[in-house]
Scaffold this active site. Structure first.
Site: not given
Ligand SMILES: *Cc1c(COP(=O)(O)O)cnc(C)c1O
Length: 394
Positions: A183, A211, A242
């Site tokens: 990320s 992602h 996302k």
């Molecule tokens: C954003 C993210 C999460 C968390 O996801 P949410 O649905 O926002 O809680 C978990 N793992 C990674 C690698 C992320 O980038």
């Protein structure tokens, strides 16, 4: 009224201010759009994870409204008591089919999906082998499981295998876990090599595709599809927060693994399920992924255009190979100043420092979406160049 017992927190904040690391929350005053108003200022938004623009997609909004009309605003209970609606089941069936797996379970967020699952499937006697840049929710899940944690340097397959060789003489259960797309770096995990190691050394293989969901693979099916590794990754995590545009996380695995999670994953057992509007929105989003593949094509076209622009200007974009492109400047105070000046000039790119990234690797992070126009991105590059030169970053 100052409270003596909380004074130490105020002291910590004062230190952050002194080090110029204090950050106010930016407040969004419009929908989450490629050009949006934050704190009273219209800016080109390079900080959202809204990869495909689905947060405002007409079909998703319509489905959410219909779900509220039909089902109300809340689910009223945790999944294991009275909070499993047929909408939740329909979403999980949709996800399982989309991902070509036996079964899927949805959690309240990607964070709880990771933390809840790792904690549930491992215990004190087990070992977790984890990439050093894995997401905080994986790290928390590892800690909560009380398993032994072995961290290997980022994407270092040899170091990973060395750990597995050392563990070979011990009769322990092993989980090999990685982000699919990292990320903060925007690079892709070496999944084919990791899968081979997992198979060779008898590990459970788990990938967090937060992602990569809606971004990589056919119709956004994720990293496993991108590398054509169907059937060889035991547990896939995805997010609905996302590219999918709403909120939630999910786990894909065998039917029995999913049913085990029904019984042991603590966020599933002890926290209320999604409001019906969220489940309906996510369900519609998977239809959009299949009906509108041009969104993902546009996302990647914009990614190539913007990344090339940044490189031509001489910015250090690290190892990025996805729509996440960091601009690494090193010093955290400089990164935050860079971000502040960009914002004043009309570009929102978040500054990120320790502990989100290692010390000395501070950066601003840019994320392009399918909905940015060429004009938005060209203007953003012009502003990045001007501010970057002003701060002697390029
Ligand atoms: C954003 C993210 C999460 C968390 O996801 P949410 O649905 O926002 O809680 C978990 N793992 C990674 C690698 C992320 O980038």
């Amino acid at each position: 009224m100052p409270k003596a017992q909380l004074q130490y927190l105020s002291d910590e904040l004062a230190k952050l201010r002194e080090a110029k690391l204090y950050q106010r929350l930016r407040v969004l005053e419009t929908e989450q759009l490629p050009v949006a108003r934050f704190d009273g200022r219209e800016v080109i938004n390079l900080s959202s994870n809204n990869y495909l623009g689905l947060t405002t997609h007409p079909k998703l909004k319509q489905k959410a409204l219909e779900a509220i009309e039909k089902w109300g605003v809340g689910s009223g209970a945790v999944r294991t008591i009275a909070g499993t609606m047929s909408l939740h089941m329909a979403l999980e069936e949709k996800i399982a089919k989309f991902k070509h797996v036996e079964a899927a379970v949805v959690f309240q967020s990607g964070f709880t999906a990771n933390a809840g699952t790792v904690q549930a499937i491992l215990g004190r006697e087990d070992v977790i082998i984890s990439d050093e840049l894995n997401h905080a929710s994986i790290i928390d899940g590892c800690r909560l499981s009380r398993a032994e944690i072995k961290v290997f340097p980022h994407k270092d397959i040899e170091a990973c295998e060395k750990i597995l060789q050392e563990l070979a003489c011990r009769n322990v259960r092993k989980l090999l876990i990685t982000d699919g797309v990292f990320s903060m770096e925007g690079d892709i995990a070496p999944l084919p090599a990791l899968v081979e190691l997992a198979e060779k050394y008898g590990c459970i293989m788990m990938i967090d595709d937060a992602h990569a969901s809606g971004v990589l693979g056919r119709n956004g099916r994720g990293t496993v599809d991108h590398f054509n590794l169907h059937g060889r990754v035991d547990i896939q995590v995805g997010t609905l927060s996302k590219a999918i545009g709403a909120l939630g996380g999910y786990i894909c695995s065998t039917r029995d693994t999913i049913e085990f999670l029904y019984h042991r994953a603590r966020p599933f057992l002890f926290s209320t399920s999604h409001p019906p509007a969220v489940a309906a929105t996510c369900l519609a989003a998977f239809e959009v992924l299949e009906e509108e593949p041009q969104l993902i094509e546009q996302l990647w076209a914009n990614t190539r255009f913007f990344k090339e622009g940044l490189k031509k200007l001489g910015f250090n974009t690290g190892m990025s190979e996805t729509p996440i492109t960091p601009v690494i400047v090193g010093d955290a105070a400089l990164a935050h100043e860079f971000s502040r000046q960009l914002f004043t000039e009309g570009v929102f790119a978040q500054g990120i420092g320790f502990p989100t990234v290692p010390k000395g690797k501070a950066r601003i992070r840019t994320i392009v979406t399918a909905t940015h126009t060429q004009q938005d991105l060209t203007r953003a590059l012009e502003i990045l160049e001007r501010v970057g030169k002003n701060l002697r970053i390029v």
